[in-house]
Design a protein around this motif. Structure first.
Motif, PDB file in Angstrom:
ATOM      1  N   TRP A   9      27.815  -0.774 -26.200  1.00  0.00           N
ATOM      2  CA  TRP A   9      26.896  -0.048 -25.314  1.00  0.00           C
ATOM      3  C   TRP A   9      26.576   1.338 -25.878  1.00  0.00           C
ATOM      4  O   TRP A   9      25.448   1.819 -25.764  1.00  0.00           O
ATOM      5  CB  TRP A   9      27.450   0.039 -23.894  1.00  0.00           C
ATOM      6  N   ILE A  10      27.549   1.971 -26.495  1.00  0.00           N
ATOM      7  CA  ILE A  10      27.293   3.261 -27.151  1.00  0.00           C
ATOM      8  C   ILE A  10      26.302   3.054 -28.304  1.00  0.00           C
ATOM      9  O   ILE A  10      25.365   3.835 -28.477  1.00  0.00           O
ATOM     10  CB  ILE A  10      28.610   3.904 -27.633  1.00  0.00           C
ATOM     11  N   ALA A  15      20.799   3.396 -30.512  1.00  0.00           N
ATOM     12  CA  ALA A  15      19.593   2.675 -30.940  1.00  0.00           C
ATOM     13  C   ALA A  15      18.384   3.088 -30.108  1.00  0.00           C
ATOM     14  O   ALA A  15      17.281   3.253 -30.637  1.00  0.00           O
ATOM     15  CB  ALA A  15      19.824   1.166 -30.841  1.00  0.00           C
ATOM     16  N   ILE A  16      18.578   3.259 -28.819  1.00  0.00           N
ATOM     17  CA  ILE A  16      17.478   3.670 -27.940  1.00  0.00           C
ATOM     18  C   ILE A  16      16.987   5.064 -28.317  1.00  0.00           C
ATOM     19  O   ILE A  16      15.789   5.285 -28.489  1.00  0.00           O
ATOM     20  CB  ILE A  16      17.912   3.615 -26.458  1.00  0.00           C
ATOM     21  N   VAL A  17      17.914   6.004 -28.454  1.00  0.00           N
ATOM     22  CA  VAL A  17      17.539   7.387 -28.780  1.00  0.00           C
ATOM     23  C   VAL A  17      16.769   7.443 -30.095  1.00  0.00           C
ATOM     24  O   VAL A  17      15.691   8.051 -30.177  1.00  0.00           O
ATOM     25  CB  VAL A  17      18.781   8.300 -28.836  1.00  0.00           C
ATOM     26  N   SER A  48      18.104   3.242 -35.800  1.00  0.00           N
ATOM     27  CA  SER A  48      17.969   2.459 -34.578  1.00  0.00           C
ATOM     28  C   SER A  48      18.305   0.984 -34.820  1.00  0.00           C
ATOM     29  O   SER A  48      19.068   0.385 -34.054  1.00  0.00           O
ATOM     30  CB  SER A  48      16.547   2.592 -34.023  1.00  0.00           C
ATOM     31  N   PHE A  49      17.754   0.406 -35.881  1.00  0.00           N
ATOM     32  CA  PHE A  49      17.997  -1.014 -36.132  1.00  0.00           C
ATOM     33  C   PHE A  49      19.436  -1.306 -36.555  1.00  0.00           C
ATOM     34  O   PHE A  49      19.989  -2.350 -36.200  1.00  0.00           O
ATOM     35  CB  PHE A  49      16.999  -1.564 -37.151  1.00  0.00           C
ATOM     36  N   VAL A  50      20.045  -0.389 -37.275  1.00  0.00           N
ATOM     37  CA  VAL A  50      21.458  -0.574 -37.626  1.00  0.00           C
ATOM     38  C   VAL A  50      22.310  -0.525 -36.363  1.00  0.00           C
ATOM     39  O   VAL A  50      23.195  -1.360 -36.151  1.00  0.00           O
ATOM     40  CB  VAL A  50      21.915   0.483 -38.666  1.00  0.00           C
ATOM     41  N   ALA A  51      22.031   0.448 -35.489  1.00  0.00           N
ATOM     42  CA  ALA A  51      22.778   0.546 -34.235  1.00  0.00           C
ATOM     43  C   ALA A  51      22.540  -0.686 -33.356  1.00  0.00           C
ATOM     44  O   ALA A  51      23.471  -1.172 -32.701  1.00  0.00           O
ATOM     45  CB  ALA A  51      22.390   1.829 -33.494  1.00  0.00           C
ATOM     46  N   TYR A  58      28.685  -7.557 -29.361  1.00  0.00           N
ATOM     47  CA  TYR A  58      29.415  -7.903 -28.139  1.00  0.00           C
ATOM     48  C   TYR A  58      28.536  -7.946 -26.886  1.00  0.00           C
ATOM     49  O   TYR A  58      29.034  -8.156 -25.792  1.00  0.00           O
ATOM     50  CB  TYR A  58      30.571  -6.926 -27.915  1.00  0.00           C
ATOM     51  N   ILE A  59      27.236  -7.732 -27.035  1.00  0.00           N
ATOM     52  CA  ILE A  59      26.309  -7.848 -25.913  1.00  0.00           C
ATOM     53  C   ILE A  59      25.278  -8.896 -26.301  1.00  0.00           C
ATOM     54  O   ILE A  59      24.843  -8.959 -27.449  1.00  0.00           O
ATOM     55  CB  ILE A  59      25.599  -6.502 -25.625  1.00  0.00           C
ATOM     56  N   GLU A  60      24.874  -9.701 -25.339  1.00  0.00           N
ATOM     57  CA  GLU A  60      23.908 -10.767 -25.619  1.00  0.00           C
ATOM     58  C   GLU A  60      22.605 -10.197 -26.166  1.00  0.00           C
ATOM     59  O   GLU A  60      22.142  -9.136 -25.742  1.00  0.00           O
ATOM     60  CB  GLU A  60      23.606 -11.556 -24.342  1.00  0.00           C
ATOM     61  N   LEU A  61      22.026 -10.926 -27.100  1.00  0.00           N
ATOM     62  CA  LEU A  61      20.768 -10.541 -27.739  1.00  0.00           C
ATOM     63  C   LEU A  61      19.685 -10.225 -26.711  1.00  0.00           C
ATOM     64  O   LEU A  61      18.994  -9.209 -26.803  1.00  0.00           O
ATOM     65  CB  LEU A  61      20.296 -11.662 -28.674  1.00  0.00           C
TER      66      LEU A  61
END
Length: 113
Positions: A9-10, A15-17, A48-51, A58-61
């Motif tokens: 989630w972090i 990635a969002i930022v 962003s894409f690496v993050a 661990y989070i669904e695509l």
């Protein structure tokens, strides 16, 4: 929430930022005509894409992409309104709120059934 999921989630937040920063740089680059924002665009989207890749561990695509694109869209719209003097209307706010509802639905949808 376990530590690996929290790290995902972090990573998604990062990635969002950086996705938003990349989009703002895209606007400032004037169609890739200005060098500095064009370089920032490349750097920010790479981060962003690496993050995003780490977030998907661990989070669904579907959840990662919905949250990344949805929150990114909302942030870019708000920045566009306040920084770039883009138009704002009740329709725009309504449809942005639908994005928020969709993000919440994607995240919690499995828990509600």
């Amino acid at each position: 929430m376990n530590l690996l999921l929290a790290d995902s989630w972090i990573s998604l937040g990062i990635a969002i930022v950086f996705g938003v920063l990349g989009t703002i740089s895209m606007k400032l680059s004037n169609g890739m005509q200005k060098l500095k924002p064009s370089v920032y665009l490349t750097i920010f989207y790479t981060i962003s894409f690496v993050a995003l890749t780490f977030a998907m561990k661990y989070i669904e695509l579907s959840v990662v992409y919905a949250v990344w694109s949805g929150i990114g869209t909302i942030l870019v719209a708000v920045i566009g309104i306040f920084h770039f003097n883009e138009s704002v209307s009740a329709k725009k706010i309504f449809f942005l709120s639908l994005i928020v509802i969709g993000i919440i639905g994607m995240h919690f949808g499995d828990y509600l059934s």
